[in-house]
Design a protein around this motif. Structure first.
Motif, PDB file in Angstrom:
ATOM      1  N   PHE A 130       0.389  -0.503  -0.051  1.00 34.74           N
ATOM      2  CA  PHE A 130      -0.189   0.081  -0.029  1.00 34.74           C
ATOM      3  C   PHE A 130       1.100   1.279   0.212  1.00 34.74           C
ATOM      4  N   ALA A 131       1.690   1.778   0.704  1.00 42.31           N
ATOM      5  CA  ALA A 131       3.176   2.320   1.314  1.00 42.31           C
ATOM      6  C   ALA A 131       3.469   2.304  -0.100  1.00 42.31           C
ATOM      7  N   ARG A 132       3.444   1.674  -1.273  1.00 34.90           N
ATOM      8  CA  ARG A 132       4.579   1.671  -2.640  1.00 34.90           C
ATOM      9  C   ARG A 132       3.814   1.943  -3.623  1.00 34.90           C
ATOM     10  N   ARG A 133       2.847   1.914  -3.171  1.00 35.44           N
ATOM     11  CA  ARG A 133       1.564   2.294  -4.542  1.00 35.44           C
ATOM     12  C   ARG A 133       0.564   3.620  -4.034  1.00 35.44           C
ATOM     13  N   ALA A 134       0.250   3.877  -3.206  1.00 32.07           N
ATOM     14  CA  ALA A 134      -0.265   5.195  -2.620  1.00 32.07           C
ATOM     15  C   ALA A 134       0.095   6.550  -2.881  1.00 32.07           C
ATOM     16  N   SER A 142      -2.152   5.953   6.416  1.00 31.15           N
ATOM     17  CA  SER A 142      -2.219   4.429   7.234  1.00 31.15           C
ATOM     18  C   SER A 142      -1.516   4.463   8.418  1.00 31.15           C
ATOM     19  N   SER A 143      -0.086   5.106   8.778  1.00 33.03           N
ATOM     20  CA  SER A 143       0.421   4.811  10.228  1.00 33.03           C
ATOM     21  C   SER A 143      -0.315   5.153  10.715  1.00 33.03           C
ATOM     22  N   LEU A 144      -1.273   5.814  10.829  1.00 32.13           N
ATOM     23  CA  LEU A 144      -1.493   6.662  12.300  1.00 32.13           C
ATOM     24  C   LEU A 144      -2.036   5.510  13.547  1.00 32.13           C
ATOM     25  N   THR A 145      -2.287   4.134  12.949  1.00 32.94           N
ATOM     26  CA  THR A 145      -2.659   3.125  14.445  1.00 32.94           C
ATOM     27  C   THR A 145      -1.733   3.555  15.061  1.00 32.94           C
ATOM     28  N   GLU A 146      -0.939   4.419  15.255  1.00 27.35           N
ATOM     29  CA  GLU A 146       0.312   4.819  15.950  1.00 27.35           C
ATOM     30  C   GLU A 146      -0.182   5.790  16.960  1.00 27.35           C
ATOM     31  N   LEU A 147      -1.484   6.165  17.227  1.00 25.77           N
ATOM     32  CA  LEU A 147      -2.141   7.395  17.561  1.00 25.77           C
ATOM     33  C   LEU A 147      -2.196   6.471  18.959  1.00 25.77           C
ATOM     34  N   PHE A 148      -2.978   5.066  18.850  1.00 26.67           N
ATOM     35  CA  PHE A 148      -3.010   3.806  20.101  1.00 26.67           C
ATOM     36  C   PHE A 148      -2.361   3.200  20.227  1.00 26.67           C
ATOM     37  N   ALA A 149      -1.416   3.295  20.110  1.00 27.95           N
ATOM     38  CA  ALA A 149      -0.052   2.392  19.878  1.00 27.95           C
ATOM     39  C   ALA A 149       0.950   2.761  21.638  1.00 27.95           C
ATOM     40  N   PRO A 150       0.996   4.076  21.859  1.00 25.80           N
ATOM     41  CA  PRO A 150       1.608   4.153  23.065  1.00 25.80           C
ATOM     42  C   PRO A 150       0.384   3.666  24.435  1.00 25.80           C
ATOM     43  N   GLU A 151      -0.140   3.297  24.246  1.00 24.54           N
ATOM     44  CA  GLU A 151      -1.020   2.322  25.208  1.00 24.54           C
ATOM     45  C   GLU A 151      -0.638   1.312  25.514  1.00 24.54           C
ATOM     46  N   ILE A 152      -0.589   0.314  24.034  1.00 18.17           N
ATOM     47  CA  ILE A 152      -0.534  -0.807  24.243  1.00 18.17           C
ATOM     48  C   ILE A 152       1.023  -0.696  24.653  1.00 18.17           C
ATOM     49  N   HIS A 153       1.715  -0.023  24.576  1.00 20.22           N
ATOM     50  CA  HIS A 153       3.216  -0.178  25.020  1.00 20.22           C
ATOM     51  C   HIS A 153       3.172  -0.664  26.646  1.00 20.22           C
ATOM     52  N   LYS A 154       2.449   0.888  26.789  1.00 24.18           N
ATOM     53  CA  LYS A 154       2.753   0.839  28.177  1.00 24.18           C
ATOM     54  C   LYS A 154       1.844   0.221  29.451  1.00 24.18           C
ATOM     55  N   GLN A 155       0.510  -0.288  28.144  1.00 23.00           N
ATOM     56  CA  GLN A 155       0.002  -1.852  28.828  1.00 23.00           C
ATOM     57  C   GLN A 155       1.304  -3.148  29.242  1.00 23.00           C
ATOM     58  N   ARG A 156       1.549  -2.823  28.069  1.00 26.34           N
ATOM     59  CA  ARG A 156       3.032  -3.880  28.912  1.00 26.34           C
ATOM     60  C   ARG A 156       3.952  -3.623  29.650  1.00 26.34           C
ATOM     61  N   LEU A 157       4.363  -2.667  29.824  1.00 26.37           N
ATOM     62  CA  LEU A 157       5.200  -2.257  30.754  1.00 26.37           C
ATOM     63  C   LEU A 157       4.945  -2.552  31.569  1.00 26.37           C
ATOM     64  N   ALA A 158       3.763  -2.061  31.909  1.00 27.87           N
ATOM     65  CA  ALA A 158       3.024  -2.110  33.243  1.00 27.87           C
ATOM     66  C   ALA A 158       2.309  -3.765  33.642  1.00 27.87           C
ATOM     67  N   GLY A 159       2.408  -4.461  32.836  1.00 27.19           N
ATOM     68  CA  GLY A 159       2.340  -5.785  33.384  1.00 27.19           C
ATOM     69  C   GLY A 159       2.677  -6.709  33.259  1.00 27.19           C
TER      70      GLY A 159
END
Ligand SMILES: O=C(O)c1cc(C(=O)O)c2c(n1)C(=O)C(=O)c1cc(C(=O)O)[nH]c1-2
Length: 232
Positions: A130-134, A142-159
């Protein structure tokens, strides 16, 4: 008449609203982050996710190759350095390998991709293609799923230290690095997206692109769940 464009704030709120289908809510991820995963399931996740990790800088190079704007490239190139490393910094791919070793995988077992499932390859390759052709602005979006990534990394670090004390703490460095790196990435990616997708039709296109990427991450978790099982 066409629907009016959302304001910047309303458009951003619509993008953030899509977080409800982020893979943080997938049963396989919930299992991982609530301490229910076996060592084998954790190793399977790490070994498969390595294929995503090595694809990210290739994807970012595709964005650069399509982007004629020097100012954007100056910011975006940092993503490649974050993952590949530069100078003294061994980078995120090396940090991910160390995570693998900390979970009990041999380095070669991670790097030779022997555990990578076919569906993981298809999902990740779809992102790179997709990134090659768009147009580059769509790849940025399409990289904006990273909006939600700090939370998932923090969950891992906490748990994880409590749930999985057998994983050496140094192995979790990748997640520590990503909390601030993802925030900085998002600042750039979000500003570019809010600027570029200006009409209502374009804003809706941006939401579709974000959903496409959310679906890639979700499909990866489906593949992992199907192969390694989910313990509830
Ligand atoms: O562990 C995760 O759940 C997760 C998710 C994502 C994401 O949302 O795309 C990224 C990362 N990690 C990550 O570590 C990372 O470097 C990254 C780069 C990108 C991207 O699309 O450019 N996503 C992600």
């Amino acid at each position: 008449m066409d629907a009016p464009a959302w304001s910047r704030a309303a458009f951003e709120a619509q993008l953030r609203e899509r977080g409800k289908s982020y893979h943080i809510h997938h049963p396989f991820n919930v299992m991982l982050n609530t301490g229910k995963a076996t060592p084998e399931q954790i190793r399977g996740w790490v070994a498969n996710r390595f294929y995503y990790q090595i694809a990210i800088p290739v994807k970012d190079a595709a964005v650069l190759s399509n982007c004629p704007d020097r100012e954007v490239r100056r910011g975006w190139v940092q993503r490649i350095l974050d993952h590949d490393g530069a100078g003294e910094d061994p980078g995120g791919i090396e940090a991910w390998i160390r995570l693998g070793v900390a979970t009990g995988l041999a380095r070669e077992e991670v790097t030779d991709l022997r555990h990578v499932l076919p569906a993981i390859r298809f999902a990740v390759d779809a992102y790179v293609n997709f990134a090659r052709r768009a147009p580059w602005q769509e790849a940025v979006c399409s990289s904006l799923t990273e909006l939600f990534a700090p939370e998932i990394h923090k969950q891992r670090l906490a748990g994880w230290p409590e749930h999985y004390p057998w994983i050496e703490s140094a192995g979790l460095q990748y997640f520590r690095n990503r909390v601030s790196q993802a925030r900085r990435d998002v600042e750039q990616g979000l500003a570019l997206t809010l600027d570029h997708f200006a009409t209502r039709a374009q804003q809706e296109r941006a939401l579709d692109i974000l959903q496409f990427k959310l679906d890639i991450l979700w499909a990866m978790n489906d593949a992992l769940a199907q192969h390694y099982g989910v313990r509830t």
